[in-house]
Scaffold this motif. Structure first.
Motif, PDB file in Angstrom:
ATOM      1  N   HIS A 180       0.849  -1.195   0.000  1.00  0.00           N
ATOM      2  CA  HIS A 180       0.000   0.000   0.000  1.00  0.00           C
ATOM      3  C   HIS A 180       0.890   1.252   0.000  1.00  0.00           C
ATOM      4  N   PRO A 181       0.504   2.301  -0.707  1.00  0.00           N
ATOM      5  CA  PRO A 181       1.336   3.520  -0.762  1.00  0.00           C
ATOM      6  C   PRO A 181       1.636   4.141   0.597  1.00  0.00           C
ATOM      7  N   LEU A 182       0.800   3.897   1.587  1.00  0.00           N
ATOM      8  CA  LEU A 182       1.008   4.484   2.918  1.00  0.00           C
ATOM      9  C   LEU A 182       1.669   3.520   3.899  1.00  0.00           C
ATOM     10  N   ALA A 183       2.048   2.345   3.422  1.00  0.00           N
ATOM     11  CA  ALA A 183       2.535   1.310   4.335  1.00  0.00           C
ATOM     12  C   ALA A 183       3.861   1.659   4.991  1.00  0.00           C
ATOM     13  N   ARG A 184       4.640   2.552   4.392  1.00  0.00           N
ATOM     14  CA  ARG A 184       5.949   2.894   4.949  1.00  0.00           C
ATOM     15  C   ARG A 184       5.903   4.103   5.889  1.00  0.00           C
ATOM     16  N   ARG A 185       4.729   4.639   6.116  1.00  0.00           N
ATOM     17  CA  ARG A 185       4.595   5.778   7.035  1.00  0.00           C
ATOM     18  C   ARG A 185       4.929   5.352   8.463  1.00  0.00           C
ATOM     19  N   SER A 186       5.465   6.285   9.235  1.00  0.00           N
ATOM     20  CA  SER A 186       5.749   6.012  10.653  1.00  0.00           C
ATOM     21  C   SER A 186       4.496   6.174  11.503  1.00  0.00           C
ATOM     22  N   GLY A 187       3.471   6.807  10.953  1.00  0.00           N
ATOM     23  CA  GLY A 187       2.204   6.997  11.649  1.00  0.00           C
ATOM     24  C   GLY A 187       1.174   7.537  10.675  1.00  0.00           C
ATOM     25  N   LEU A 188      -0.103   7.297  10.963  1.00  0.00           N
ATOM     26  CA  LEU A 188      -1.177   7.757  10.094  1.00  0.00           C
ATOM     27  C   LEU A 188      -2.262   8.434  10.920  1.00  0.00           C
ATOM     28  N   ARG A 189      -2.839   9.471  10.342  1.00  0.00           N
ATOM     29  CA  ARG A 189      -4.036  10.073  10.901  1.00  0.00           C
ATOM     30  C   ARG A 189      -5.244   9.476  10.183  1.00  0.00           C
ATOM     31  N   LEU A 190      -6.370   9.407  10.880  1.00  0.00           N
ATOM     32  CA  LEU A 190      -7.571   8.911  10.211  1.00  0.00           C
ATOM     33  C   LEU A 190      -7.912   9.782   9.005  1.00  0.00           C
ATOM     34  N   ALA A 191      -7.584  11.067   9.108  1.00  0.00           N
ATOM     35  CA  ALA A 191      -7.864  11.964   7.988  1.00  0.00           C
ATOM     36  C   ALA A 191      -7.089  11.565   6.732  1.00  0.00           C
ATOM     37  N   ASP A 192      -5.952  10.845   6.894  1.00  0.00           N
ATOM     38  CA  ASP A 192      -5.187  10.384   5.738  1.00  0.00           C
ATOM     39  C   ASP A 192      -5.928   9.301   4.965  1.00  0.00           C
ATOM     40  N   LEU A 193      -6.967   8.717   5.578  1.00  0.00           N
ATOM     41  CA  LEU A 193      -7.616   7.539   5.001  1.00  0.00           C
ATOM     42  C   LEU A 193      -9.090   7.775   4.679  1.00  0.00           C
ATOM     43  N   THR A 194      -9.507   9.021   4.652  1.00  0.00           N
ATOM     44  CA  THR A 194     -10.923   9.291   4.390  1.00  0.00           C
ATOM     45  C   THR A 194     -11.315   8.934   2.959  1.00  0.00           C
ATOM     46  N   ASP A 195     -10.360   8.883   2.049  1.00  0.00           N
ATOM     47  CA  ASP A 195     -10.676   8.515   0.660  1.00  0.00           C
ATOM     48  C   ASP A 195     -10.525   7.013   0.407  1.00  0.00           C
ATOM     49  N   ALA A 196     -10.089   6.271   1.423  1.00  0.00           N
ATOM     50  CA  ALA A 196      -9.869   4.834   1.245  1.00  0.00           C
ATOM     51  C   ALA A 196     -11.189   4.071   1.298  1.00  0.00           C
ATOM     52  N   LEU A 197     -11.213   2.921   0.655  1.00  0.00           N
ATOM     53  CA  LEU A 197     -12.314   1.972   0.806  1.00  0.00           C
ATOM     54  C   LEU A 197     -11.905   0.984   1.890  1.00  0.00           C
ATOM     55  N   TRP A 198     -12.605   0.984   2.996  1.00  0.00           N
ATOM     56  CA  TRP A 198     -12.229   0.195   4.162  1.00  0.00           C
ATOM     57  C   TRP A 198     -12.799  -1.220   4.100  1.00  0.00           C
ATOM     58  N   VAL A 199     -12.130  -2.125   4.803  1.00  0.00           N
ATOM     59  CA  VAL A 199     -12.723  -3.425   5.102  1.00  0.00           C
ATOM     60  C   VAL A 199     -13.527  -3.243   6.384  1.00  0.00           C
ATOM     61  N   ASP A 200     -14.830  -3.394   6.297  1.00  0.00           N
ATOM     62  CA  ASP A 200     -15.701  -3.220   7.460  1.00  0.00           C
ATOM     63  C   ASP A 200     -15.985  -4.599   8.049  1.00  0.00           C
ATOM     64  N   ALA A 201     -15.437  -4.853   9.224  1.00  0.00           N
ATOM     65  CA  ALA A 201     -15.603  -6.147   9.890  1.00  0.00           C
ATOM     66  C   ALA A 201     -16.055  -5.895  11.324  1.00  0.00           C
ATOM     67  N   PRO A 202     -17.320  -5.561  11.531  1.00  0.00           N
ATOM     68  CA  PRO A 202     -17.774  -5.112  12.850  1.00  0.00           C
ATOM     69  C   PRO A 202     -17.622  -6.145  13.955  1.00  0.00           C
ATOM     70  N   ALA A 203     -17.615  -7.443  13.616  1.00  0.00           N
ATOM     71  CA  ALA A 203     -17.482  -8.475  14.644  1.00  0.00           C
ATOM     72  C   ALA A 203     -16.031  -8.831  14.937  1.00  0.00           C
ATOM     73  N   ALA A 204     -15.106  -8.350  14.115  1.00  0.00           N
ATOM     74  CA  ALA A 204     -13.711  -8.773  14.272  1.00  0.00           C
ATOM     75  C   ALA A 204     -12.732  -7.623  14.408  1.00  0.00           C
ATOM     76  N   ALA A 205     -13.146  -6.413  14.086  1.00  0.00           N
ATOM     77  CA  ALA A 205     -12.225  -5.278  14.104  1.00  0.00           C
ATOM     78  C   ALA A 205     -13.011  -4.029  14.481  1.00  0.00           C
ATOM     79  N   VAL A 206     -12.305  -2.918  14.564  1.00  0.00           N
ATOM     80  CA  VAL A 206     -12.961  -1.639  14.834  1.00  0.00           C
ATOM     81  C   VAL A 206     -13.624  -1.168  13.542  1.00  0.00           C
ATOM     82  N   SER A 207     -14.920  -1.011  13.576  1.00  0.00           N
ATOM     83  CA  SER A 207     -15.673  -0.691  12.366  1.00  0.00           C
ATOM     84  C   SER A 207     -15.520   0.774  11.977  1.00  0.00           C
ATOM     85  N   PRO A 208     -15.380   1.065  10.686  1.00  0.00           N
ATOM     86  CA  PRO A 208     -15.342   2.468  10.250  1.00  0.00           C
ATOM     87  C   PRO A 208     -16.554   3.255  10.705  1.00  0.00           C
TER      88      PRO A 208
END
Length: 302
Positions: A180-208
């Motif tokens: 992923h283009p952002l995989a080498r970042r030392s940290g990410l803000r949620l605002a960096d990912l507002t244009d991303a298509l997320w994997v929504d897994a409400p039973a297994a992860a934190v849901s968007p």
């Protein structure tokens, strides 16, 4: 042959990974390697090839015997326990999927060592179902997880009549495909990912869907929805480049094809809380909730 070593061996073969077996068993990777080395030294033969992790011919033969042996040992323990005549404590705990793991397994193991006749049932449920089950008395206790600011409770809807005890807390990370283009970042803000298509897994992860307040109203789009509790299945989707997901760091550690980038802003942690009725968790359930050891931080203390 030590049955503990055999159990580690079968788990390494099943996971095809020393680190994966360590996560499943609640050990360190070094401890798993030591178990395998001790078993190989005992038998005087190499049992596993390391890269990739596959059984040798001798290891394959041992595997044919190991699983029935472990099953017979468990059956023998159950039979001896059955005829001992002591009444068995029965504990039913509801667990949201990401709260499962080595810490819970070690707590249950300590309970069984303290009370060999305890019958422990773990039900993997959605978080809301865990809260409802403990409230209704169908569950003796529950372990739920979620994202929260460091100083805030989880604030589970419907949990007002329950007592919540903070059990564990760890860094929340963004899981991304390794390319992923952002995989080498030392940290990410949620605002960096507002244009991303997320994997929504409400039973297994934190849901968007639960990130909107934390992200100051920013929306998040779902690319793939995963309706199941299996974190490994979610990480398969992430590794295939189908979108990011928020998980505790330990859930991502050692996963090939997936990187964990720290969440820099907003500041959120992944927290696990123990829920029980305010009248007390009951004698047997209380034992499960109060079994810290010197080597294991007191994450299940009431």
């Amino acid at each position: 042959m030590d049955p503990h070593l055999l159990r580690t061996f079968t788990e390494v073969v099943r996971c095809a990974s020393f680190s994966g077996a360590a996560r499943e068993l609640g050990y360190t990777q070094s401890a798993v390697s030591q178990h395998i080395a001790a078993l190989e030294a005992d038998l005087g033969v190499e049992l596993l090839r390391r890269r990739p992790v596959t059984p040798t011919e001798a290891g394959a033969r041992l595997l044919e015997h190991a699983e029935p042996l472990l099953l017979r040992l468990a059956a023998a323990r159950a039979e001896v326990t059955r005829v001992s005549g002591a009444p068995a404590a029965r504990i039913t705990a509801g667990v949201s999927a990401p709260a499962m793991g080595g810490r819970l397994a070690r707590a249950v193991a300590r309970l069984r060592a303290q009370r060999p006749r305890a019958e422990v049932t773990l039900r993997v449920l959605e978080r809301a179902a865990v809260v409802a089950g403990v409230t209704a008395g169908d569950l003796d206790l529950g372990l739920v997880d979620g994202a929260a600011a460091p100083s805030d409770p989880l604030g589970m809807p419907g949990a007002g009549a329950l007592r919540a005890v903070r059990c564990a807390e760890e860094e929340l990370v963004v899981a991304l495909a390794a390319d992923h283009p952002l995989a080498r970042r030392s940290g990410l803000r949620l605002a960096d990912l507002t244009d991303a298509l997320w994997v929504d897994a409400p039973a297994a992860a934190v849901s968007p869907a639960g990130l909107h307040p934390a992200a100051a109203g920013e929306g998040f789009r779902t690319g793939v929805r995963y309706e199941g509790p299996d974190v490994r299945g979610v990480l398969d989707l992430v590794g295939a480049g189908l979108g990011p997901v928020l998980l505790p760091r330990s859930a991502v550690a050692g996963r090939q094809g997936v990187v964990a980038v720290p969440l820099a802003a907003p500041r959120l942690v992944h927290r696990t809380e123990l829920l029980h009725r305010r009248g007390g968790p009951g004698e047997a359930a209380g034992a499960l909730a109060a079994l810290p050891t010197a080597a294991d931080p007191p994450e299940l203390t009431a």
